[in-house]
Design an enzyme around this catalytic site. Structure first.
Site, PDB file in Angstrom:
ATOM      1  N   CYS A 119     -27.463  -6.552   8.270  1.00  0.00           N
ATOM      2  CA  CYS A 119     -26.837  -7.165   9.900  1.00  0.00           C
ATOM      3  C   CYS A 119     -26.553  -5.876  10.477  1.00  0.00           C
ATOM      4  O   CYS A 119     -26.772  -4.550   9.937  1.00  0.00           O
ATOM      5  CB  CYS A 119     -24.998  -7.603   8.651  1.00  0.00           C
ATOM      6  SG  CYS A 119     -26.328  -9.042   7.381  1.00  0.00           S
ATOM      7  N   ARG A 177     -32.248  -4.449  14.625  1.00  0.00           N
ATOM      8  CA  ARG A 177     -32.421  -4.660  13.116  1.00  0.00           C
ATOM      9  C   ARG A 177     -32.075  -6.337  12.342  1.00  0.00           C
ATOM     10  O   ARG A 177     -32.912  -6.197  11.683  1.00  0.00           O
ATOM     11  CB  ARG A 177     -30.763  -4.336  12.352  1.00  0.00           C
ATOM     12  CG  ARG A 177     -30.401  -3.157  12.563  1.00  0.00           C
ATOM     13  CD  ARG A 177     -28.723  -2.694  12.241  1.00  0.00           C
ATOM     14  NE  ARG A 177     -28.619  -2.974  10.718  1.00  0.00           N
ATOM     15  CZ  ARG A 177     -28.487  -1.590  10.015  1.00  0.00           C
ATOM     16  NH1 ARG A 177     -28.581  -0.524  10.625  1.00  0.00           N
ATOM     17  NH2 ARG A 177     -28.095  -1.762   9.093  1.00  0.00           N
ATOM     18  N   TRP A 189     -27.981 -11.339   9.882  1.00  0.00           N
ATOM     19  CA  TRP A 189     -29.063 -12.227   8.952  1.00  0.00           C
ATOM     20  C   TRP A 189     -28.671 -12.547   7.650  1.00  0.00           C
ATOM     21  O   TRP A 189     -28.110 -12.193   6.397  1.00  0.00           O
ATOM     22  CB  TRP A 189     -30.248 -10.455   8.663  1.00  0.00           C
ATOM     23  CG  TRP A 189     -31.666 -11.027   8.108  1.00  0.00           C
ATOM     24  CD1 TRP A 189     -32.374 -11.270   8.784  1.00  0.00           C
ATOM     25  CD2 TRP A 189     -31.800 -11.463   6.515  1.00  0.00           C
ATOM     26  NE1 TRP A 189     -33.610 -11.465   8.307  1.00  0.00           N
ATOM     27  CE2 TRP A 189     -33.344 -11.540   7.138  1.00  0.00           C
ATOM     28  CE3 TRP A 189     -31.287 -11.551   5.136  1.00  0.00           C
ATOM     29  CZ2 TRP A 189     -34.182 -11.625   6.325  1.00  0.00           C
ATOM     30  CZ3 TRP A 189     -32.289 -11.092   4.186  1.00  0.00           C
ATOM     31  CH2 TRP A 189     -34.033 -12.002   5.151  1.00  0.00           C
ATOM     32  N   ASN A 237     -21.757  -6.590   6.123  1.00  0.00           N
ATOM     33  CA  ASN A 237     -23.447  -6.202   5.478  1.00  0.00           C
ATOM     34  C   ASN A 237     -23.771  -6.062   4.711  1.00  0.00           C
ATOM     35  O   ASN A 237     -23.037  -4.984   3.842  1.00  0.00           O
ATOM     36  CB  ASN A 237     -24.071  -5.276   6.547  1.00  0.00           C
ATOM     37  CG  ASN A 237     -25.554  -5.082   6.188  1.00  0.00           C
ATOM     38  OD1 ASN A 237     -26.796  -5.893   5.740  1.00  0.00           O
ATOM     39  ND2 ASN A 237     -26.018  -3.349   6.624  1.00  0.00           N
ATOM     40  N   GLY A 238     -24.501  -7.325   3.638  1.00  0.00           N
ATOM     41  CA  GLY A 238     -24.786  -7.076   2.449  1.00  0.00           C
ATOM     42  C   GLY A 238     -24.529  -8.178   1.836  1.00  0.00           C
ATOM     43  O   GLY A 238     -24.497  -9.659   2.009  1.00  0.00           O
ATOM     44  N   GLU A 244     -51.769  -2.732   5.908  1.00  0.00           N
ATOM     45  CA  GLU A 244     -51.251  -2.223   6.922  1.00  0.00           C
ATOM     46  C   GLU A 244     -51.586  -3.079   7.442  1.00  0.00           C
ATOM     47  O   GLU A 244     -50.872  -3.932   8.998  1.00  0.00           O
ATOM     48  CB  GLU A 244     -51.306  -0.824   6.934  1.00  0.00           C
ATOM     49  CG  GLU A 244     -50.754  -0.650   8.188  1.00  0.00           C
ATOM     50  CD  GLU A 244     -49.376  -0.763   8.360  1.00  0.00           C
ATOM     51  OE1 GLU A 244     -48.765  -0.467   9.118  1.00  0.00           O
ATOM     52  OE2 GLU A 244     -48.134  -1.494   7.167  1.00  0.00           O
ATOM     53  N   LYS A 293     -49.070  -6.281   9.167  1.00  0.00           N
ATOM     54  CA  LYS A 293     -48.370  -6.092  10.472  1.00  0.00           C
ATOM     55  C   LYS A 293     -48.520  -7.545  11.415  1.00  0.00           C
ATOM     56  O   LYS A 293     -48.354  -7.924  12.275  1.00  0.00           O
ATOM     57  CB  LYS A 293     -49.444  -5.422  11.167  1.00  0.00           C
ATOM     58  CG  LYS A 293     -49.197  -4.099  11.032  1.00  0.00           C
ATOM     59  CD  LYS A 293     -47.223  -3.375  11.629  1.00  0.00           C
ATOM     60  CE  LYS A 293     -46.640  -2.507  11.578  1.00  0.00           C
ATOM     61  NZ  LYS A 293     -46.236  -2.791   9.513  1.00  0.00           N
ATOM     62  N   GLU A 336     -46.223 -10.074  10.173  1.00  0.00           N
ATOM     63  CA  GLU A 336     -45.425  -9.782  10.826  1.00  0.00           C
ATOM     64  C   GLU A 336     -44.777 -10.597  12.018  1.00  0.00           C
ATOM     65  O   GLU A 336     -43.754 -10.769  12.631  1.00  0.00           O
ATOM     66  CB  GLU A 336     -44.978  -8.811  10.799  1.00  0.00           C
ATOM     67  CG  GLU A 336     -44.623  -8.638   8.735  1.00  0.00           C
ATOM     68  CD  GLU A 336     -44.286  -6.069   9.549  1.00  0.00           C
ATOM     69  OE1 GLU A 336     -43.353  -5.605   8.755  1.00  0.00           O
ATOM     70  OE2 GLU A 336     -45.299  -5.537  10.286  1.00  0.00           O
ATOM     71  N   HIS A 345     -65.516 -11.591  -5.745  1.00  0.00           N
ATOM     72  CA  HIS A 345     -64.377 -12.074  -7.245  1.00  0.00           C
ATOM     73  C   HIS A 345     -63.720 -12.940  -6.534  1.00  0.00           C
ATOM     74  O   HIS A 345     -62.913 -13.326  -7.309  1.00  0.00           O
ATOM     75  CB  HIS A 345     -63.897 -11.189  -7.597  1.00  0.00           C
ATOM     76  CG  HIS A 345     -64.972 -10.021  -7.834  1.00  0.00           C
ATOM     77  ND1 HIS A 345     -66.539 -10.145  -8.850  1.00  0.00           N
ATOM     78  CD2 HIS A 345     -65.391  -8.897  -7.785  1.00  0.00           C
ATOM     79  CE1 HIS A 345     -66.795  -9.633  -9.464  1.00  0.00           C
ATOM     80  NE2 HIS A 345     -66.724  -8.426  -8.943  1.00  0.00           N
ATOM     81  N   LYS A 389     -35.240  -4.988  10.316  1.00  0.00           N
ATOM     82  CA  LYS A 389     -35.196  -3.369  10.236  1.00  0.00           C
ATOM     83  C   LYS A 389     -34.993  -2.689   9.305  1.00  0.00           C
ATOM     84  O   LYS A 389     -36.042  -1.890   8.495  1.00  0.00           O
ATOM     85  CB  LYS A 389     -34.720  -2.917  11.140  1.00  0.00           C
ATOM     86  CG  LYS A 389     -35.763  -1.275  11.606  1.00  0.00           C
ATOM     87  CD  LYS A 389     -36.636  -1.453  11.266  1.00  0.00           C
ATOM     88  CE  LYS A 389     -37.436   0.042  12.531  1.00  0.00           C
ATOM     89  NZ  LYS A 389     -39.572  -0.558  12.396  1.00  0.00           N
TER      90      LYS A 389
END
Length: 607
Positions: A2, A27, A74, A98-99, A479, A483, A486, A502, A602
């Site tokens: 947040c 964020r 968030w 925040n948390g 990676e 991306k 996301e 496999h 973020k």
């Protein structure tokens, strides 16, 4: 995650708070709100969704007052609705948080029995209700805040304002970052220095377990026992202009184009231009006798760590354990005293990585952290910080920070290889020359937008994609897949190419493109065989390779992007750039929110 902003000002607070919250949009958030004090009265405005929604609310129903707090939330506990948005307030006090308050259920039950009335499903509201209760018992604002903080368990950054005193604000941090800004007859709180960048360059980074009482004259800092502590004020070089888009459509596009500069700037931190040697800070161990190391991180930083493992094991011959940070701390592995704990983080505040750092430290490991924020919690708790020079990264999906991390890990690898006697001086010179030349080669790739767009057009029309890589190209494939997931919301998986037969080969048909990262080298032929297996089953083959490899794959590949031919040591950062560009271009075609993809944040400061 947040965003928090607090202002003790001498002008209307709301416009400044909204502007600051916009700087914290990177964020990630799903609701927003602001509260001010005016004539000993607290009032608030909140809205679900983006800040534009809150701005419309404020247009229709303005808030006055020079003291205020703002928040982008968030959601963790409770849906992202208006009544769950921050600030939470009573007639006496307002709080942004925040948390996560881990003992909120216990506190809520206790407070309800004491007559406090809750209006949301959030864990955060327990803070404001607890402060409010203490105020009703006759405590001063400072006493009420201190008594509340001593009851909280979990992670938090908090800003509190009080109806009875518009010249006071209280902030506290435990496990989530909070900074104090010092102005002229004004004071500020923020989740990070970006929040206060245009208002002041004088910043105090609050240590963990510290709370502060702000007045218009300055700040006092205390530990949880109420004892005064020192918190040095620093001058930050960060300016408001550092967060502009510079004419690019998105922050992510801008940051992709900053790859060459970031790699070059990071190299300048470690490479002596006179001696042409890599120079690292003094290490807390003897590299020659080091027996083992562990690398741990989260998200893209973890994939950078995987590449670091390949380098350190193959080049420096140092055995490396590897774990995502959220698993390492609970796996409770055995460690030899005096080993190396190598952690990678863009923010330096990632909760899982910070917890892993502390677990490694408790296990007697020497902590080396690769960070983009040298004022972060991880920086303060590390034995050595290897700082990259990526600058501010605003887009939620990490791009330039990833190649900066690889640049640092490459320098560390070469020094370790030299100290351990596992590589020759000629090999070091070859690799260093390739690193120094890397920004130019990456700049060439940034001119290949049209070719990458053609590949993105194929990707944007499907629901699932497979990425393949062998050896050190496997984590680059991971990676790339991350991306794409996301920012385009297209399902993507990455596999070591030899593993496809496999199990994952069952997924192959003409609706599932296969993207291969295929530089020339010892593993080329084996990976080519895997692609032929996919082609035989109707797979659409898309390849990133070099000129030599392009000749070999043109018979089976639907699309080929020919990348510059470089020394094998620098293929991971080089091949990272086009797969990140591919994700960006696919997301544009899908019409998604490139800079702020849904559900993501973020800086992940909760478990």
């Amino acid at each position: 995650m947040c965003g928090i902003v607090g202002i003790l000002g001498n002008q209307p607070a709301v416009p400044i708070i909204i502007e600051a919250l916009r700087r914290l949009e990177y964020r990630g958030y799903d609701s927003a709100g602001v509260a001010t004090i005016n004539n000993h009265h607290i009032d608030k405005r909140r809205a679900s969704g983006k800040l534009d929604n809150l701005a419309k609310v404020l247009e229709n129903n303005a808030l006055s007052g020079n003291t205020g707090i703002g928040h982008t939330r968030w959601a963790t506990h409770g849906a992202p609705t208006e009544h769950n948005a921050h600030p939470h307030a009573t007639d006496r006090v307002a709080v942004v948080h925040n948390g996560i308050i881990e003992n909120h259920e216990e506190l809520k039950k206790e407070l309800i029995e004491l007559g406090q009335v809750f209006n949301s499903e959030t864990d955060s509201e327990t803070i404001v209700q607890l402060v409010d209760y203490h105020l009703q018992q006759g405590k001063t604002p400072k006493e009420a805040a201190h008594a509340t903080l001593k009851r909280l368990e979990g992670a938090y950054a908090i800003a509190i304002i009080f109806a009875c005193d518009e010249n006071m604000m209280i902030g506290a941090r435990h496990g989530a970052p909070l900074v104090v800004g010092f102005g002229e007859e004004e004071m500020y709180l923020g989740s990070d220095s970006l929040a206060v960048a245009p208002m002041t360059r004088k910043i105090a980074y609050m240590p963990d377990g510290v709370w502060t009482v702000l007045s218009r004259k300055g700040a006092e800092f205390f530990d949880m026992d109420g004892q005064t502590v020192e918190c040095p004020v620093q001058t930050t070089a960060l300016m408001a202009g550092a967060i502009g888009k510079d004419g690019y459509r998105h922050y992510m596009e801008k940051e992709l184009h900053e790859h060459p500069v970031v790699i070059g700037q990071t190299l300048r931190r470690f490479v002596n231009p006179v001696t042409h040697k890599i120079e690292l800070p003094d290490m807390p161990f003897d590299m020659k006798s080091l027996k083992r190391g562990i690398i741990t991180a989260c998200g893209s930083a973890f994939y950078a760590g995987v590449i670091g493992r390949y380098w350190l094991e193959e080049i420096a011959r140092l055995p490396i354990d590897l774990d995502v940070a959220s698993e390492m701390r609970y796996r409770n592995p055995p460690f030899d005293e005096g080993g190396m704990g190598l952690l990678v983080s863009q923010s330096g505040e990632t909760a899982d990585t910070l917890a892993a750092l502390r677990a490694l430290k408790n296990a007697g490991q020497n902590i080396i952290s690769v960070l983009n924020n040298e004022h972060s919690s991880m920086a303060r708790e590390s034995d050595v910080v290897l700082g990259m020079d990526a600058g501010v990264e605003i887009a939620v999906a990490s791009t330039k920070a990833f190649t900066a991390q690889l640049t640092v890990l490459a320098c560390l690898t070469l020094v370790m290889g030299q100290e351990r006697g596992t590589i020759t001086s000629e090999y070091i010179d070859e690799c260093l020359t390739a690193l120094i030349d890397l920004p130019s080669r990456v700049a060439e790739i940034l001119q290949m937008q049209e070719q990458i767009q053609k590949m993105a057009h194929i990707i944007s029309q499907v629901q699932s994609v497979i990425y393949l890589g062998r050896g050190i190209m496997f984590p680059v494939a991971m990676e790339g897949a991350l991306k794409l997931k996301e920012i385009s919301y297209i399902h993507a998986d990455a596999y070591a190419a030899g593993e496809m037969k496999h199990g994952p080969i069952a997924l192959i048909d003409n609706t599932v493109p296969v993207i291969s990262l295929l530089p020339s080298g010892p593993l080329f032929e084996k990976t080519l065989s895997n692609l032929q297996e996919a082609k035989a089953r109707g797979g659409r083959i898309l390849v990133f390779t070099d000129a030599k490899g392009a000749e070999r794959v043109k018979g089976i590949a639907e699309q080929i992007v020919v990348l510059p031919t470089v020394h094998s040591f620098v293929t991971p950062p080089l091949y990272t750039v086009p797969v990140q560009m591919l994700a960006y271009e696919a997301a544009l075609l899908k019409g998604t929110d490139v800079d702020q993809p849904r559900n993501l944040a973020k800086s992940v400061t909760v478990e």
